[in-house]
Design a protein around this motif. Structure first.
Motif, PDB file in Angstrom:
ATOM      1  N   ALA A  41       0.853  -1.197   0.000  1.00  0.00           N
ATOM      2  CA  ALA A  41       0.000   0.000   0.000  1.00  0.00           C
ATOM      3  C   ALA A  41       0.886   1.242   0.000  1.00  0.00           C
ATOM      4  O   ALA A  41       1.823   1.348   0.790  1.00  0.00           O
ATOM      5  N   ASN A  42       0.569   2.168  -0.864  1.00  0.00           N
ATOM      6  CA  ASN A  42       1.310   3.436  -0.956  1.00  0.00           C
ATOM      7  C   ASN A  42       0.451   4.574  -0.454  1.00  0.00           C
ATOM      8  O   ASN A  42      -0.744   4.573  -0.723  1.00  0.00           O
ATOM      9  N   PRO A  43       0.982   5.594   0.173  1.00  0.00           N
ATOM     10  CA  PRO A  43       2.367   5.722   0.624  1.00  0.00           C
ATOM     11  C   PRO A  43       2.569   4.975   1.944  1.00  0.00           C
ATOM     12  O   PRO A  43       1.596   4.650   2.625  1.00  0.00           O
ATOM     13  N   THR A  44       3.819   4.720   2.306  1.00  0.00           N
ATOM     14  CA  THR A  44       4.089   4.107   3.595  1.00  0.00           C
ATOM     15  C   THR A  44       4.284   5.218   4.625  1.00  0.00           C
ATOM     16  O   THR A  44       4.524   6.372   4.260  1.00  0.00           O
ATOM     17  N   VAL A  45       4.198   4.857   5.894  1.00  0.00           N
ATOM     18  CA  VAL A  45       4.374   5.873   6.936  1.00  0.00           C
ATOM     19  C   VAL A  45       5.859   6.190   7.126  1.00  0.00           C
ATOM     20  O   VAL A  45       6.264   7.343   7.143  1.00  0.00           O
ATOM     21  N   SER A  46       6.676   5.142   7.265  1.00  0.00           N
ATOM     22  CA  SER A  46       8.091   5.376   7.586  1.00  0.00           C
ATOM     23  C   SER A  46       8.976   5.158   6.368  1.00  0.00           C
ATOM     24  O   SER A  46       8.618   4.421   5.442  1.00  0.00           O
ATOM     25  N   ALA A  47      10.140   5.802   6.407  1.00  0.00           N
ATOM     26  CA  ALA A  47      11.116   5.608   5.336  1.00  0.00           C
ATOM     27  C   ALA A  47      11.639   4.172   5.382  1.00  0.00           C
ATOM     28  O   ALA A  47      11.912   3.567   4.347  1.00  0.00           O
ATOM     29  N   ALA A  48      11.754   3.613   6.602  1.00  0.00           N
ATOM     30  CA  ALA A  48      12.257   2.233   6.724  1.00  0.00           C
ATOM     31  C   ALA A  48      11.387   1.278   5.911  1.00  0.00           C
ATOM     32  O   ALA A  48      11.901   0.389   5.218  1.00  0.00           O
ATOM     33  N   GLU A  49      10.061   1.486   5.952  1.00  0.00           N
ATOM     34  CA  GLU A  49       9.184   0.583   5.199  1.00  0.00           C
ATOM     35  C   GLU A  49       9.463   0.687   3.699  1.00  0.00           C
ATOM     36  O   GLU A  49       9.608  -0.321   3.010  1.00  0.00           O
ATOM     37  N   SER A  50       9.530   1.933   3.176  1.00  0.00           N
ATOM     38  CA  SER A  50       9.689   2.027   1.714  1.00  0.00           C
ATOM     39  C   SER A  50      11.063   1.519   1.272  1.00  0.00           C
ATOM     40  O   SER A  50      11.157   0.856   0.244  1.00  0.00           O
ATOM     41  N   THR A  51      12.112   1.768   2.055  1.00  0.00           N
ATOM     42  CA  THR A  51      13.425   1.250   1.611  1.00  0.00           C
ATOM     43  C   THR A  51      13.448  -0.277   1.698  1.00  0.00           C
ATOM     44  O   THR A  51      13.995  -0.935   0.810  1.00  0.00           O
ATOM     45  N   HIS A  52      12.827  -0.835   2.739  1.00  0.00           N
ATOM     46  CA  HIS A  52      12.828  -2.303   2.840  1.00  0.00           C
ATOM     47  C   HIS A  52      12.011  -2.937   1.714  1.00  0.00           C
ATOM     48  O   HIS A  52      12.393  -3.974   1.177  1.00  0.00           O
ATOM     49  N   ILE A  53      10.898  -2.307   1.367  1.00  0.00           N
ATOM     50  CA  ILE A  53      10.063  -2.882   0.300  1.00  0.00           C
ATOM     51  C   ILE A  53      10.840  -2.879  -1.020  1.00  0.00           C
ATOM     52  O   ILE A  53      10.911  -3.897  -1.724  1.00  0.00           O
ATOM     53  N   SER A  54      11.469  -1.744  -1.356  1.00  0.00           N
ATOM     54  CA  SER A  54      12.221  -1.699  -2.633  1.00  0.00           C
ATOM     55  C   SER A  54      13.361  -2.708  -2.624  1.00  0.00           C
ATOM     56  O   SER A  54      13.560  -3.447  -3.597  1.00  0.00           O
ATOM     57  N   ALA A  55      14.097  -2.751  -1.506  1.00  0.00           N
ATOM     58  CA  ALA A  55      15.240  -3.676  -1.448  1.00  0.00           C
ATOM     59  C   ALA A  55      14.760  -5.122  -1.539  1.00  0.00           C
ATOM     60  O   ALA A  55      15.422  -5.977  -2.134  1.00  0.00           O
ATOM     61  N   PHE A  56      13.593  -5.383  -0.976  1.00  0.00           N
ATOM     62  CA  PHE A  56      13.069  -6.754  -0.986  1.00  0.00           C
ATOM     63  C   PHE A  56      12.791  -7.219  -2.416  1.00  0.00           C
ATOM     64  O   PHE A  56      13.172  -8.322  -2.815  1.00  0.00           O
ATOM     65  N   PHE A  57      12.134  -6.342  -3.200  1.00  0.00           N
ATOM     66  CA  PHE A  57      11.821  -6.759  -4.581  1.00  0.00           C
ATOM     67  C   PHE A  57      13.094  -6.889  -5.417  1.00  0.00           C
ATOM     68  O   PHE A  57      13.133  -7.691  -6.349  1.00  0.00           O
ATOM     69  N   SER A  58      14.141  -6.128  -5.105  1.00  0.00           N
ATOM     70  CA  SER A  58      15.403  -6.315  -5.837  1.00  0.00           C
ATOM     71  C   SER A  58      16.046  -7.643  -5.452  1.00  0.00           C
ATOM     72  O   SER A  58      16.605  -8.343  -6.288  1.00  0.00           O
ATOM     73  N   ALA A  59      15.944  -7.988  -4.163  1.00  0.00           N
ATOM     74  CA  ALA A  59      16.591  -9.233  -3.705  1.00  0.00           C
ATOM     75  C   ALA A  59      15.805 -10.476  -4.135  1.00  0.00           C
ATOM     76  O   ALA A  59      16.374 -11.556  -4.247  1.00  0.00           O
ATOM     77  N   TYR A  60      14.495 -10.317  -4.357  1.00  0.00           N
ATOM     78  CA  TYR A  60      13.647 -11.474  -4.727  1.00  0.00           C
ATOM     79  C   TYR A  60      12.896 -11.160  -6.019  1.00  0.00           C
ATOM     80  O   TYR A  60      11.675 -10.923  -5.997  1.00  0.00           O
ATOM     81  N   PRO A  61      13.606 -11.167  -7.158  1.00  0.00           N
ATOM     82  CA  PRO A  61      12.953 -10.745  -8.403  1.00  0.00           C
ATOM     83  C   PRO A  61      11.782 -11.641  -8.816  1.00  0.00           C
ATOM     84  O   PRO A  61      10.938 -11.206  -9.589  1.00  0.00           O
ATOM     85  N   ARG A  62      11.694 -12.856  -8.266  1.00  0.00           N
ATOM     86  CA  ARG A  62      10.594 -13.734  -8.693  1.00  0.00           C
ATOM     87  C   ARG A  62       9.304 -13.480  -7.903  1.00  0.00           C
ATOM     88  O   ARG A  62       8.253 -14.023  -8.214  1.00  0.00           O
ATOM     89  N   ILE A  63       9.395 -12.663  -6.880  1.00  0.00           N
ATOM     90  CA  ILE A  63       8.173 -12.326  -6.133  1.00  0.00           C
ATOM     91  C   ILE A  63       7.489 -11.136  -6.823  1.00  0.00           C
ATOM     92  O   ILE A  63       8.125 -10.123  -7.117  1.00  0.00           O
ATOM     93  N   ASN A  64       6.199 -11.317  -7.109  1.00  0.00           N
ATOM     94  CA  ASN A  64       5.457 -10.269  -7.836  1.00  0.00           C
ATOM     95  C   ASN A  64       5.016  -9.176  -6.884  1.00  0.00           C
ATOM     96  O   ASN A  64       4.743  -9.438  -5.714  1.00  0.00           O
ATOM     97  N   ARG A  65       4.903  -7.964  -7.441  1.00  0.00           N
ATOM     98  CA  ARG A  65       4.438  -6.848  -6.619  1.00  0.00           C
ATOM     99  C   ARG A  65       3.092  -6.355  -7.124  1.00  0.00           C
ATOM    100  O   ARG A  65       2.925  -6.133  -8.327  1.00  0.00           O
ATOM    101  N   LEU A  66       2.155  -6.194  -6.214  1.00  0.00           N
ATOM    102  CA  LEU A  66       0.874  -5.582  -6.565  1.00  0.00           C
ATOM    103  C   LEU A  66       0.754  -4.323  -5.703  1.00  0.00           C
ATOM    104  O   LEU A  66       0.595  -4.404  -4.487  1.00  0.00           O
ATOM    105  N   GLU A  67       0.886  -3.168  -6.365  1.00  0.00           N
ATOM    106  CA  GLU A  67       0.926  -1.912  -5.627  1.00  0.00           C
ATOM    107  C   GLU A  67      -0.425  -1.219  -5.713  1.00  0.00           C
ATOM    108  O   GLU A  67      -1.048  -1.251  -6.771  1.00  0.00           O
ATOM    109  N   PHE A  68      -0.865  -0.618  -4.656  1.00  0.00           N
ATOM    110  CA  PHE A  68      -2.069   0.197  -4.791  1.00  0.00           C
ATOM    111  C   PHE A  68      -1.983   1.421  -3.891  1.00  0.00           C
ATOM    112  O   PHE A  68      -1.287   1.427  -2.880  1.00  0.00           O
TER     113      PHE A  68
END
Ligand code: BUP
Length: 454
Positions: A41-68
């Motif tokens: 869900a966008n936007p996130t409250v903390s910067a930690a959440e958004s940096t972790h989410i982006s880093a997670f999708f880079s580290a796990y390219p086979r996991i799909n993202r559904l953003e809203f």
């Protein structure tokens, strides 16, 4: 005949304490052949959440993202100014946007996994689409028992808040003083989030808990044999959840130079900021304890508001006096790696449930200092499991100013308590066994996945 691995959509809500178990679970399910879609869900409250989410999708390219995008929510007379609670509500009011997106995913979903804080809005949408819903409960089994009991059974049993204990069948009594104070105010957003989401639980296919059999066995049994409430779905203990790739590979060279078991680690989680006075007393306490320390210091609830320099919060003379004995950091650290480090001998913790399970995983003794929310009930669970001690006189966070002398004494006691250290080590051993082949948590997780194969 080989059956197809399931496609599972996971939906965390707001805050690192909620996101972390979801990222871990997503990685664990993906490594067990599941197709995974992570809803963010966008936007996130903390910067930690958004940096972790982006880093997670880079580290796990086979996991799909559904953003809203969530619809902004700003009530005129809020009962809380906690931005994380307001974000839960914003997500709750926006989840209808997910309905068409869920039904168009390919391959079709076998299940959704919802954070508890959005279960009562998201779960019915998935169930309407005939997609089974699992709910992640990001706290202890003991707190789950308390909240489900209060939410689903209170009118029948007419608990009076003047009572000393909440008597829940199958459980040792829970002192009323452990109930988070906002729960007593039915209009408080925190109370309504806890109690109204729990009302969805009977319609869930199962509840996923970041705990393990040997850690909370009595409570898990009481939940699963219907003693707490007969209407609850199966409770699946699948903890301690394993860290994802994001949590690995961080080094603090200072720690490598310290003796085994000599360093006390202090952190109150991602969303607790103590008062300036309490922070200074804690600093004094660490100095008085005579122990080496690694202290993660937060001065605001949301990281983006945290712009004070260390020197503005702690006196220069404190930093100077302790510079050879301790480290104070204001940045995000990789806590799992820290707790795994042999130099760490104890953890002063607020008892956020992720922190508790991480301490359990690494057999690190805990000195519990619950600040708010579920943390007192979690602290009880820590004590009952033999992982730590809780100094009840310190009260909820901010209830009283706890003096440095008291803190220093308790830290020293914890760090020199050999019996506690041995018991904590045994908890770590049990946690490790839970994930061995045929270990309790591994079996439960594989059972859930198998049940979703078609
Ligand atoms: Br701060 C901090 N690094 O610097 P809890 C936290 N964490 O890895 P909370 C770091 O965030 P709730 C840091 O390991 C744990 O996984 C920590 O969750 C990690 O407490 C997580 O312990 C924090 O549950 O959340 O943040 O108060 O209120 O939801 O319990």
């Amino acid at each position: 005949l080989r059956r197809k691995p399931p496609h599972i959509a996971l939906f965390p809500s707001a805050g690192m304490g909620h996101l972390t178990p979801f990222l871990r679970l997503a990685a664990m399910l993906a490594s067990r052949s599941c197709t995974i879609t992570l809803i963010t869900a966008n936007p996130t409250v903390s910067a930690a959440e958004s940096t972790h989410i982006s880093a997670f999708f880079s580290a796990y390219p086979r996991i799909n993202r559904l953003e809203f995008e969530t619809i902004p929510y700003s009530p005129t007379n809020p009962t809380t100014d906690d931005p994380f609670f307001l974000q839960f509500e914003a997500i709750n009011r926006s989840v209808h946007l997910l309905r068409p997106l869920l039904s168009s995913l390919s391959p079709p979903l076998s299940a959704v996994v919802s954070d508890f804080a959005v279960a009562s809005s998201f779960g019915p949408i998935a169930n309407d689409l005939s997609i089974p819903t699992y709910v992640v409960w990001p706290s202890s089994a003991r707190f789950l028992s308390l909240i489900t009991y209060l939410s689903l059974s209170i009118s029948e049993n007419s608990l009076k808040f003047g009572d000393e204990n909440v008597e829940i069948p199958g459980l040792s009594p829970i002192p009323v003083s452990c109930i988070p104070p906002p729960v007593f105010n039915p209009n408080h957003l925190f109370a309504s989030i806890l109690l109204s989401n729990a009302r969805f639980f009977p319609k869930a296919k199962g509840l996923l808990l970041n705990t393990f059999d040997r850690f909370e066995s009595e409570t898990i049994d009481a939940l699963n044999n219907g003693r707490v409430l007969s209407c609850l779905p199966p409770v699946h203990p699948i903890g301690p959840l394993e860290p994802s790739e994001l949590e690995k590979g961080h080094r603090l060279p200072w720690l490598d130079d310290q003796n085994v078991g000599s360093v006390v680690y202090i952190s109150f989680g991602s969303r607790t900021a103590m008062s300036k006075d309490q922070i200074r007393e804690l600093g004094n306490g660490l100095e008085i304890s005579g122990c080496a320390f690694l202290w993660v210091l937060k001065t605001s609830k949301v990281d983006t508001d945290d712009n004070e320099e260390l020197q503005e919060v702690l006196e220069e003379s404190f930093l100077e006096r302790t510079k050879n004995r301790g480290i104070v950091v204001k940045e995000w650290v990789k806590q799992e790696e820290i707790l795994a480090h042999p130099a760490i001998g104890g953890f002063v913790s607020h008892c956020g449930w992720n922190s508790v399970t991480e301490a359990a995983r690494h057999g690190v003794p805990v000195l519990a200092w619950p600040q708010h929310g579920d943390q007192r009930v979690n602290a009880e669970a820590v004590e009952r499991a033999g992982l730590g001690v809780w100094v009840r006189e310190w009260g909820w966070g901010g209830e009283r100013l706890v003096r440095g002398e008291e803190i220093g004494e308790k830290v020293r006691e914890m760090m020199s308590d050999r019996e506690l250290r041995n018991r904590a080590r045994e908890v770590g051993e049990e946690a490790r066994k839970a994930w061995e082949l045929n270990g309790s948590s591994e079996k439960v997780l594989m059972g859930v996945i198998d049940g979703l194969k078609t």
